[in-house]
Design a protein around this motif. Structure first.
Motif, PDB file in Angstrom:
ATOM      1  N   LYS A 163     -33.273-105.619 -69.138  1.00 57.19           N
ATOM      2  CA  LYS A 163     -33.339-107.063 -69.355  1.00 57.19           C
ATOM      3  C   LYS A 163     -33.717-107.745 -68.045  1.00 57.19           C
ATOM      4  O   LYS A 163     -34.507-108.668 -68.014  1.00 57.19           O
ATOM      5  N   ASP A 164     -33.119-107.257 -66.956  1.00 55.11           N
ATOM      6  CA  ASP A 164     -33.425-107.699 -65.598  1.00 55.11           C
ATOM      7  C   ASP A 164     -33.700-106.420 -64.804  1.00 55.11           C
ATOM      8  O   ASP A 164     -32.781-105.678 -64.472  1.00 55.11           O
ATOM      9  N   TYR A 165     -34.963-106.159 -64.534  1.00 58.54           N
ATOM     10  CA  TYR A 165     -35.406-104.895 -63.934  1.00 58.54           C
ATOM     11  C   TYR A 165     -34.692-104.604 -62.614  1.00 58.54           C
ATOM     12  O   TYR A 165     -34.201-103.494 -62.401  1.00 58.54           O
ATOM     13  N   GLU A 166     -34.605-105.581 -61.734  1.00 62.25           N
ATOM     14  CA  GLU A 166     -33.960-105.372 -60.425  1.00 62.25           C
ATOM     15  C   GLU A 166     -32.463-105.109 -60.588  1.00 62.25           C
ATOM     16  O   GLU A 166     -31.899-104.262 -59.891  1.00 62.25           O
ATOM     17  N   GLN A 167     -31.817-105.814 -61.487  1.00 62.52           N
ATOM     18  CA  GLN A 167     -30.392-105.609 -61.737  1.00 62.52           C
ATOM     19  C   GLN A 167     -30.143-104.200 -62.287  1.00 62.52           C
ATOM     20  O   GLN A 167     -29.193-103.534 -61.882  1.00 62.52           O
ATOM     21  N   SER A 168     -30.997-103.753 -63.198  1.00 63.33           N
ATOM     22  CA  SER A 168     -30.845-102.409 -63.753  1.00 63.33           C
ATOM     23  C   SER A 168     -31.052-101.339 -62.687  1.00 63.33           C
ATOM     24  O   SER A 168     -30.317-100.350 -62.635  1.00 63.33           O
ATOM     25  N   LYS A 169     -32.045-101.535 -61.830  1.00 66.97           N
ATOM     26  CA  LYS A 169     -32.250-100.574 -60.741  1.00 66.97           C
ATOM     27  C   LYS A 169     -31.011-100.512 -59.855  1.00 66.97           C
ATOM     28  O   LYS A 169     -30.545 -99.419 -59.507  1.00 66.97           O
ATOM     29  N   ALA A 170     -30.442-101.652 -59.501  1.00 66.39           N
ATOM     30  CA  ALA A 170     -29.247-101.685 -58.659  1.00 66.39           C
ATOM     31  C   ALA A 170     -28.059-101.003 -59.347  1.00 66.39           C
ATOM     32  O   ALA A 170     -27.277-100.293 -58.704  1.00 66.39           O
ATOM     33  N   PHE A 171     -27.932-101.191 -60.645  1.00 61.62           N
ATOM     34  CA  PHE A 171     -26.852-100.579 -61.427  1.00 61.62           C
ATOM     35  C   PHE A 171     -26.926 -99.052 -61.321  1.00 61.62           C
ATOM     36  O   PHE A 171     -25.928 -98.392 -61.009  1.00 61.62           O
ATOM     37  N   TYR A 172     -28.103 -98.502 -61.562  1.00 60.12           N
ATOM     38  CA  TYR A 172     -28.237 -97.043 -61.540  1.00 60.12           C
ATOM     39  C   TYR A 172     -28.179 -96.472 -60.126  1.00 60.12           C
ATOM     40  O   TYR A 172     -27.655 -95.374 -59.915  1.00 60.12           O
ATOM     41  N   LEU A 173     -28.660 -97.206 -59.151  1.00 66.01           N
ATOM     42  CA  LEU A 173     -28.510 -96.772 -57.757  1.00 66.01           C
ATOM     43  C   LEU A 173     -27.034 -96.727 -57.367  1.00 66.01           C
ATOM     44  O   LEU A 173     -26.591 -95.802 -56.686  1.00 66.01           O
ATOM     45  N   ALA A 174     -26.245 -97.702 -57.824  1.00 65.22           N
ATOM     46  CA  ALA A 174     -24.813 -97.735 -57.532  1.00 65.22           C
ATOM     47  C   ALA A 174     -24.082 -96.546 -58.151  1.00 65.22           C
ATOM     48  O   ALA A 174     -23.054 -96.104 -57.639  1.00 65.22           O
ATOM     49  N   LEU A 175     -24.626 -96.011 -59.243  1.00 60.63           N
ATOM     50  CA  LEU A 175     -24.025 -94.834 -59.880  1.00 60.63           C
ATOM     51  C   LEU A 175     -24.442 -93.532 -59.202  1.00 60.63           C
ATOM     52  O   LEU A 175     -23.977 -92.465 -59.592  1.00 60.63           O
ATOM     53  N   GLY A 176     -25.327 -93.623 -58.209  1.00 57.88           N
ATOM     54  CA  GLY A 176     -25.712 -92.430 -57.460  1.00 57.88           C
ATOM     55  C   GLY A 176     -27.055 -91.839 -57.828  1.00 57.88           C
ATOM     56  O   GLY A 176     -27.412 -90.766 -57.344  1.00 57.88           O
ATOM     57  N   PHE A 177     -27.817 -92.529 -58.669  1.00 58.95           N
ATOM     58  CA  PHE A 177     -29.162 -92.056 -58.995  1.00 58.95           C
ATOM     59  C   PHE A 177     -30.101 -92.380 -57.840  1.00 58.95           C
ATOM     60  O   PHE A 177     -29.918 -93.379 -57.137  1.00 58.95           O
ATOM     61  N   ASN A 178     -31.100 -91.542 -57.660  1.00 58.36           N
ATOM     62  CA  ASN A 178     -32.196 -91.823 -56.732  1.00 58.36           C
ATOM     63  C   ASN A 178     -33.334 -92.413 -57.537  1.00 58.36           C
ATOM     64  O   ASN A 178     -33.471 -92.141 -58.730  1.00 58.36           O
ATOM     65  N   LEU A 179     -34.168 -93.205 -56.882  1.00 57.20           N
ATOM     66  CA  LEU A 179     -35.230 -93.923 -57.572  1.00 57.20           C
ATOM     67  C   LEU A 179     -36.579 -93.578 -56.974  1.00 57.20           C
ATOM     68  O   LEU A 179     -36.732 -93.553 -55.757  1.00 57.20           O
ATOM     69  N   GLN A 193     -30.214 -82.589 -62.070  1.00 57.37           N
ATOM     70  CA  GLN A 193     -31.336 -82.136 -62.896  1.00 57.37           C
ATOM     71  C   GLN A 193     -31.703 -83.130 -63.998  1.00 57.37           C
ATOM     72  O   GLN A 193     -32.532 -82.835 -64.844  1.00 57.37           O
ATOM     73  N   CYS A 194     -31.087 -84.311 -63.985  1.00 61.14           N
ATOM     74  CA  CYS A 194     -31.315 -85.301 -65.039  1.00 61.14           C
ATOM     75  C   CYS A 194     -32.244 -86.407 -64.538  1.00 61.14           C
ATOM     76  O   CYS A 194     -32.073 -86.908 -63.426  1.00 61.14           O
ATOM     77  N   THR A 195     -33.199 -86.786 -65.371  1.00 64.71           N
ATOM     78  CA  THR A 195     -34.113 -87.868 -65.040  1.00 64.71           C
ATOM     79  C   THR A 195     -34.361 -88.738 -66.276  1.00 64.71           C
ATOM     80  O   THR A 195     -34.263 -88.269 -67.411  1.00 64.71           O
ATOM     81  N   PHE A 196     -34.651 -89.997 -66.013  1.00 68.38           N
ATOM     82  CA  PHE A 196     -35.114 -90.881 -67.081  1.00 68.38           C
ATOM     83  C   PHE A 196     -35.948 -91.983 -66.455  1.00 68.38           C
ATOM     84  O   PHE A 196     -35.903 -92.215 -65.248  1.00 68.38           O
ATOM     85  N   PHE A 197     -36.742 -92.630 -67.292  1.00 66.90           N
ATOM     86  CA  PHE A 197     -37.567 -93.745 -66.855  1.00 66.90           C
ATOM     87  C   PHE A 197     -36.805 -95.051 -67.093  1.00 66.90           C
ATOM     88  O   PHE A 197     -36.131 -95.203 -68.111  1.00 66.90           O
ATOM     89  N   LEU A 198     -36.940 -95.969 -66.175  1.00 63.83           N
ATOM     90  CA  LEU A 198     -36.467 -97.336 -66.364  1.00 63.83           C
ATOM     91  C   LEU A 198     -37.708 -98.205 -66.401  1.00 63.83           C
ATOM     92  O   LEU A 198     -38.558 -98.119 -65.510  1.00 63.83           O
ATOM     93  N   GLN A 199     -37.824 -99.005 -67.443  1.00 65.23           N
ATOM     94  CA  GLN A 199     -39.033 -99.812 -67.603  1.00 65.23           C
ATOM     95  C   GLN A 199     -38.717-101.294 -67.599  1.00 65.23           C
ATOM     96  O   GLN A 199     -37.644-101.715 -68.002  1.00 65.23           O
ATOM     97  N   ARG A 200     -39.673-102.041 -67.115  1.00 66.52           N
ATOM     98  CA  ARG A 200     -39.564-103.503 -67.148  1.00 66.52           C
ATOM     99  C   ARG A 200     -40.008-103.945 -68.545  1.00 66.52           C
ATOM    100  O   ARG A 200     -41.109-104.447 -68.761  1.00 66.52           O
ATOM    101  N   TYR A 201     -39.139-103.714 -69.481  1.00 70.28           N
ATOM    102  CA  TYR A 201     -39.387-104.046 -70.888  1.00 70.28           C
ATOM    103  C   TYR A 201     -38.028-104.277 -71.526  1.00 70.28           C
ATOM    104  O   TYR A 201     -37.069-103.574 -71.228  1.00 70.28           O
ATOM    105  N   TYR A 202     -37.941-105.259 -72.416  1.00 65.22           N
ATOM    106  CA  TYR A 202     -36.664-105.548 -73.068  1.00 65.22           C
ATOM    107  C   TYR A 202     -36.888-105.982 -74.499  1.00 65.22           C
ATOM    108  O   TYR A 202     -37.712-106.849 -74.785  1.00 65.22           O
ATOM    109  N   ASN A 203     -36.161-105.378 -75.382  1.00 66.46           N
ATOM    110  CA  ASN A 203     -36.070-105.780 -76.776  1.00 66.46           C
ATOM    111  C   ASN A 203     -34.585-105.705 -77.115  1.00 66.46           C
ATOM    112  O   ASN A 203     -34.001-104.622 -77.077  1.00 66.46           O
ATOM    113  N   GLU A 204     -33.965-106.833 -77.382  1.00 65.57           N
ATOM    114  CA  GLU A 204     -32.505-106.889 -77.549  1.00 65.57           C
ATOM    115  C   GLU A 204     -32.000-105.942 -78.631  1.00 65.57           C
ATOM    116  O   GLU A 204     -31.016-105.227 -78.428  1.00 65.57           O
TER     117      GLU A 204
END
Length: 115
Positions: free
Chosen positions: A13-29, A43-54
């Motif tokens: 919903k907010d790309y920068e906020q989501s990036k900060a959330f996952y970085l705080a959990l220890g993910f690398n970006l 060994q886990c990866t996923f994409f975070l996209q600047r896209y939102y559909n509620e």
């Protein structure tokens, strides 16, 4: 058919906020473009996209299987600069689980299995 990886695309919903959330959990970006990044932890990866559909985001769920759920709760509890909406650790017949909601409404079932 032999699988190598499964990498979902998670909305934000907010790309920068989501990036900060996952970085705080220890993910690398790793940036993958102006509207896309790859989040990596062990060994886990996923994409975070600047896209939102509620409707999509609020129905999106993942199970993240961990070795030590108490360690996860310590990480979540230590984050003070970002809101982390989560349940306490719940005991289930198959193991333990924390429900953690991401910033776009996505739900993570963080699970330590009995086996």
């Amino acid at each position: 058919m032999k699988l190598k990886d499964l990498r979902p695309f998670v909305p934000s919903k907010d790309y920068e906020q989501s990036k900060a959330f996952y970085l705080a959990l220890g993910f690398n970006l790793e940036e993958a473009g102006p509207d896309l990044c790859i989040l990596i932890k062990d060994q886990c990866t996923f994409f975070l996209q600047r896209y939102y559909n509620e409707e999509f985001a609020s129905n999106l769920m993942f199970q993240l299987v961990v070795y030590d759920i108490d360690d996860v709760m310590t990480v979540i509890s230590s984050v003070t600069n970002i809101e982390m909406k989560h349940s306490p650790i719940k005991n289930e017949p198959w193991g333990k689980v924390i429900y953690l909601w991401g910033p776009a409404g996505e739900l993570w079932h963080i699970t330590e299995l009995n086996r």
